[in-house]
Design a protein around this motif. Sequence first.
Motif, short mmCIF file in Angstrom:
data_model
loop_
_atom_site.label_atom_id
_atom_site.label_comp_id
_atom_site.label_asym_id
_atom_site.label_seq_id
_atom_site.Cartn_x
_atom_site.Cartn_y
_atom_site.Cartn_z
N LEU A 173 33.05 50.50 34.46
CA LEU A 173 34.41 50.24 34.25
C LEU A 173 34.54 48.99 33.61
N SER A 174 35.72 48.56 33.06
CA SER A 174 35.98 47.32 32.58
C SER A 174 35.73 46.15 33.86
N HIS A 175 35.27 45.01 33.44
CA HIS A 175 35.40 43.93 34.53
C HIS A 175 36.69 43.78 35.31
N GLU A 176 37.53 43.70 34.66
CA GLU A 176 39.01 43.87 35.38
C GLU A 176 39.19 45.11 36.27
N ALA A 177 38.83 46.31 35.90
CA ALA A 177 38.89 47.42 36.83
C ALA A 177 37.88 47.40 37.82
N PHE A 178 36.73 46.64 37.62
CA PHE A 178 35.65 46.46 38.65
C PHE A 178 36.26 45.73 39.92
N LYS A 179 36.85 44.52 39.21
CA LYS A 179 37.41 43.67 40.42
C LYS A 179 38.37 44.38 41.40
N GLN A 180 39.42 45.21 40.54
CA GLN A 180 40.28 45.86 41.43
C GLN A 180 39.77 46.93 42.20
N ARG A 181 38.58 47.32 41.87
CA ARG A 181 37.80 48.37 42.68
C ARG A 181 37.37 47.82 43.97
N THR A 182 36.84 46.47 43.84
CA THR A 182 36.16 45.89 45.09
C THR A 182 37.12 45.73 46.30
N HIS A 183 38.67 46.06 46.03
CA HIS A 183 39.61 46.14 47.06
C HIS A 183 39.48 47.31 47.83
N GLN A 184 38.40 48.18 47.49
CA GLN A 184 38.36 49.60 48.42
C GLN A 184 37.07 49.33 49.38
N SER A 185 36.47 48.41 48.86
CA SER A 185 35.05 47.95 49.46
C SER A 185 35.18 47.93 51.04
N ARG A 186 34.39 48.23 51.94
CA ARG A 186 34.18 48.03 53.48
C ARG A 186 33.82 46.43 53.22
N ALA A 187 33.11 46.21 52.34
CA ALA A 187 32.55 44.44 52.51
C ALA A 187 32.08 44.32 51.00
N VAL A 188 32.07 42.85 50.88
CA VAL A 188 31.72 42.23 49.67
C VAL A 188 30.39 41.17 50.05
N VAL A 189 29.39 41.69 49.40
CA VAL A 189 28.25 40.90 49.97
C VAL A 189 27.77 39.81 48.97
N ARG A 190 28.30 38.53 49.16
CA ARG A 190 27.90 37.36 48.11
C ARG A 190 26.69 36.82 48.00
N THR A 191 25.93 36.88 47.02
CA THR A 191 24.68 36.08 46.71
C THR A 191 24.80 35.03 46.14
N GLY A 192 23.77 34.31 45.92
CA GLY A 192 23.52 33.18 45.19
C GLY A 192 23.29 33.35 43.68
#
Length: 139
Positions: free
Chosen positions: A104-123
Amino acid sequence: MKKSTLLHAELSYLVATLGHTDEVTICDAGLPVPDQVQRIDLALTHGVPGFIETVCTLLSESQIEGVVMAEEFQQVSPALHQSLMGLLQEEQARMGREIAVTYLSHEAFKQRTHQSRAVVRTGECTPYANVIFQAGVVF
């Protein structure tokens, strides 16, 4: 003490409670995390933990059937993208099943993260080093 690879309590619980098609995002240090989505923040400093080592750990404990990435990942950070694709090929060989890959485009990807159960942030500090895993089933 837990014997398997994944020792982080929140991640272990997340994996144990995933259902078929649930989504989990693994991201670099800069991706915005939606307010309503659980944030599991692993970032300690630049590059620690890295994107690939976090992906490897989650793959060791969970079954996936699909991944979603931003088109920009492949274009801007080709070496890291290729490393991820190599891991996915190894996982496909182990499972004996294909893993669907969607861009997906990066903008669409960021919107898709709203459907995630969790976001795991790395370094990770490599641009666009983000992936959404879609949970599969082991049967």
